[in-house]
Each structure stands twice: as C-alpha cells, then as structure tokens.
Design a protein around this motif. Structure first.
Motif, mmCIF file in Angstrom:
data_model
loop_
_atom_site.group_PDB
_atom_site.id
_atom_site.type_symbol
_atom_site.label_atom_id
_atom_site.label_comp_id
_atom_site.label_asym_id
_atom_site.label_seq_id
_atom_site.Cartn_x
_atom_site.Cartn_y
_atom_site.Cartn_z
ATOM 1 N N THR A 72 -8.412 -1.249 -0.714
ATOM 2 C CA THR A 72 -7.437 -2.322 -1.651
ATOM 3 C C THR A 72 -7.259 -1.149 -2.823
ATOM 4 O O THR A 72 -7.893 -0.975 -4.034
ATOM 5 N N PRO A 73 -6.280 -0.465 -2.753
ATOM 6 C CA PRO A 73 -5.815 0.641 -3.647
ATOM 7 C C PRO A 73 -5.348 0.179 -5.162
ATOM 8 O O PRO A 73 -5.504 1.079 -6.021
ATOM 9 N N GLY A 74 -5.111 -0.786 -4.994
ATOM 10 C CA GLY A 74 -4.754 -1.435 -6.546
ATOM 11 C C GLY A 74 -5.935 -1.461 -7.318
ATOM 12 O O GLY A 74 -5.598 -1.243 -8.628
ATOM 13 N N SER A 132 -9.958 2.238 -3.986
ATOM 14 C CA SER A 132 -11.230 1.540 -3.722
ATOM 15 C C SER A 132 -11.284 0.779 -2.188
ATOM 16 O O SER A 132 -10.379 0.687 -1.679
ATOM 17 N N ALA A 133 -12.423 0.890 -1.713
ATOM 18 C CA ALA A 133 -12.553 0.298 -0.370
ATOM 19 C C ALA A 133 -14.108 0.194 -0.004
ATOM 20 O O ALA A 133 -14.576 0.528 -0.789
ATOM 21 N N GLU A 134 -14.267 -0.314 0.951
ATOM 22 C CA GLU A 134 -15.426 -0.846 1.512
ATOM 23 C C GLU A 134 -15.666 -0.576 2.907
ATOM 24 O O GLU A 134 -14.710 -0.890 3.806
ATOM 25 N N LEU A 135 -16.459 0.433 3.422
ATOM 26 C CA LEU A 135 -16.595 0.562 4.805
ATOM 27 C C LEU A 135 -17.975 0.138 5.352
ATOM 28 O O LEU A 135 -18.865 0.067 4.457
ATOM 29 N N ARG A 136 -18.092 -0.190 6.658
ATOM 30 C CA ARG A 136 -19.415 -0.758 7.153
ATOM 31 C C ARG A 136 -19.167 -0.025 8.728
ATOM 32 O O ARG A 136 -18.336 -0.195 9.420
ATOM 33 N N PHE A 137 -20.389 0.900 8.865
ATOM 34 C CA PHE A 137 -20.885 1.205 10.148
ATOM 35 C C PHE A 137 -21.784 0.473 10.548
ATOM 36 O O PHE A 137 -23.263 0.424 10.141
ATOM 37 N N LEU A 144 0.852 -1.228 -0.041
ATOM 38 C CA LEU A 144 -0.051 0.144 -0.036
ATOM 39 C C LEU A 144 0.813 1.407 -0.014
ATOM 40 O O LEU A 144 1.817 1.448 0.644
ATOM 41 N N PRO A 145 0.526 2.283 -0.730
ATOM 42 C CA PRO A 145 1.279 3.540 -0.694
ATOM 43 C C PRO A 145 1.237 4.174 0.739
ATOM 44 O O PRO A 145 0.217 4.074 1.491
ATOM 45 N N SER A 147 -1.913 -9.331 0.865
ATOM 46 C CA SER A 147 -1.185 -8.638 -0.413
ATOM 47 C C SER A 147 -2.066 -7.327 -0.949
ATOM 48 O O SER A 147 -3.435 -7.875 -1.456
ATOM 49 N N GLY A 148 -1.801 -6.284 -0.927
ATOM 50 C CA GLY A 148 -2.310 -5.242 -1.353
ATOM 51 C C GLY A 148 -3.756 -4.772 -0.692
ATOM 52 O O GLY A 148 -4.241 -3.981 -1.319
#
Length: 279
Positions: free
Chosen positions: A271-273, A228-233, A125-126, A162-163
């Motif tokens: 998952t920034p890739g 790119s990401a997934e968030l859950r609250f 990840l950056p 990985s990633g």
C-alpha cells in the motif's frame, strides 16, 4: 427441531490459521457450519485452498464465498488461468501450465504478468514500484521450479484494489527446511522457523552462495524500499511476518508457530500511499 446457526467470519490469516489447527486436531468437522466471507485479501484464501486440498474431509462443513478461492481451486485442479481479461482485478496462474522452454507458455505467462502490472497501475500504484514487484514475482516463480521439488503444485495469484497491490506465490512442495538442508551450510537447521529466517536472506538457498541463487526475496525487499507493505512467509509449521515502511528482517518481524502446511506460501500486500514518499 432447532435450526443450526451458520457462523460467518472474514477470510483473514488468523481465521485460516485457526481452521488449520482445528483440522489437524480433528475437531473442525465437529464444529458448527462456517462460512468464510471476503476480507479484501487473497493470501489467506490461497493458504485455505492448499489446506483444504490436503485435508478435504476436514473442511466439509466450511463454505468459502470469495470468488478468488474458486479461481485458486480451478487453477490447482484443472490448470485454469484467470485474471488476464481487460477488466479483471484478480487472477491466478497455475505453474502446471508453465514451462520456460516452451515459447507458447512464455507468451501466456508474459500476458498474465503484464495484465497484473497494468491493473496495479490503474488503481494508483507507481509504475516503477509495480515493475519492481513484477520482477520479484518472476524471481519467486523461478524459486518454485528451483527449490520446491514439486513445481506443478505451484501458482501465482494477484489482486488489486484502490491503492493496493497484493500477490501470492505458493507451492505444496517440500518446504524451506528440507530444501535448505540440501546445502551443507544449513544442514544444522532443525525447524521451519529458523529455516524461514535464513531463506529470506540474500543468497541463501540449497545451492552454494557463489552460484547466484537465492536472491529473489532480496529483489522483493529492494522493490519495497520506502513503501508500506506487509509480507508473510509460511512454510511447514511456522509463519514469518514482516511489515511497515521498507519492510525487512531488521524492521518489524514476527515469527510464530502454526499447524503444519506443506510447501511455501509467500504473500505480499503493498500500500504505497502509506509510504514516506506519500507523506
């Protein structure tokens, strides 16, 4: 005598949600024995740990295999910190072990978050992204102390592969609805779903907007810009899910009713890739 079949399922949010519905309804102990396997995510396992702690007898026939689950349970029951070793790729920090006014506690916290940061960078990840996410974790941790009413019930967890970098900030406190209703601006809120929508907007908290509180989630969104990401609250009887590139309330959003779970669980999987920058 016929041998009872042992069912095996992955540790997903869907499975965790269904088990909690069954537990609340009193049906879970009547079902065949169930084994929860690894799914490559830690968010569902944190929710599962909080659910099982609140209703231990209901989950007596459920076996949970992933090691991070045991780390969460040890953090909550014994105050054990994990995941700060040089080769660790997952860990848990119980907020019962943290007091911002004690320098030794600050040192433990800083060491843990620095290792989580380095572990995420090692898997690709950056660093700029990871630094932003670690900053957001710090803000969300502050929120547990400021708003939950039960900071000692809180924890932070991370996992890398990985990633991918995943983290969870969770507590078993009063939840977003009760917290927000302390602010006269939000006294009209009547359910956890509407409270979640308010809680993840900038400047919303139990304090007045001009006090500078309620900006932790906004920092998280800014860190994830173009990634790119997934968030859950998850709070009370609702879960709010956001996903996609540059996730936000104006993007892909899903609000669903769930069985009751006290407190607030914030799960973020990045998952920034898959971002536009990587295309």
């Amino acid at each position: 005598m016929k041998k009872e079949v042992q069912h095996r399922v992955s540790a997903t949010f869907e499975v965790t949600d269904d088990l909690l519905w069954q537990a609340v309804a009193g049906r879970l102990p009547l079902l065949p024995p169930l084994t929860i396997e690894r799914s490559g995510t830690i968010g569902p396992l944190v929710e599962l740990a909080f659910a099982r702690i609140s209703m231990p007898s209901a989950y007596r026939s459920v076996t949970i295999e992933p090691s991070i689950f045991n780390q969460v349970v040890s953090a909550l029951s014994k105050g054990e910190i994990s995941g700060a070793g040089i080769h660790d790729r997952a860990g848990v920090f119980p907020l019962s072990r943290y007091d911002p006014s004690i320098s030794a506690d600050n040192a433990l916290w800083n060491q843990w978050t620095k290792h989580a940061e380095n572990a995420a960078v090692v898997v690709g990840l950056p660093r700029a992204l990871v630094v932003g996410l670690i900053g957001a974790i710090g803000e969300l941790q502050d929120n547990v102390f400021e708003h939950s009413g039960q900071p000692a019930s809180g924890l932070l967890a991370y996992g890398v592969s990985s990633g991918t970098f995943e983290f969870v900030v969770a507590d078993a406190g009063r939840g977003v609805l009760a917290s927000l209703r302390e602010n006269q601006e939000y006294a009209h809120l009547t359910d956890s779903g509407s409270a979640l929508r308010v809680a993840i907007s900038d400047g919303a908290s139990r304090y007045a907007r001009n006090t500078g509180h309620g900006y932790g989630v906004g920092q998280l969104f800014r860190a994830l810009a173009n990634h790119s990401a997934e968030l859950r609250f998850r709070s009370g009887d609702h879960a709010l899910r956001l996903w996609g590139d540059t996730p936000s309330l104006t993007g892909q959003v899903e609000l669903t009713q769930k069985a009751w779970l006290s407190g607030l669980v914030v799960s973020v999987r990045c998952t920034p890739g898959l971002s536009r920058r990587g295309q």
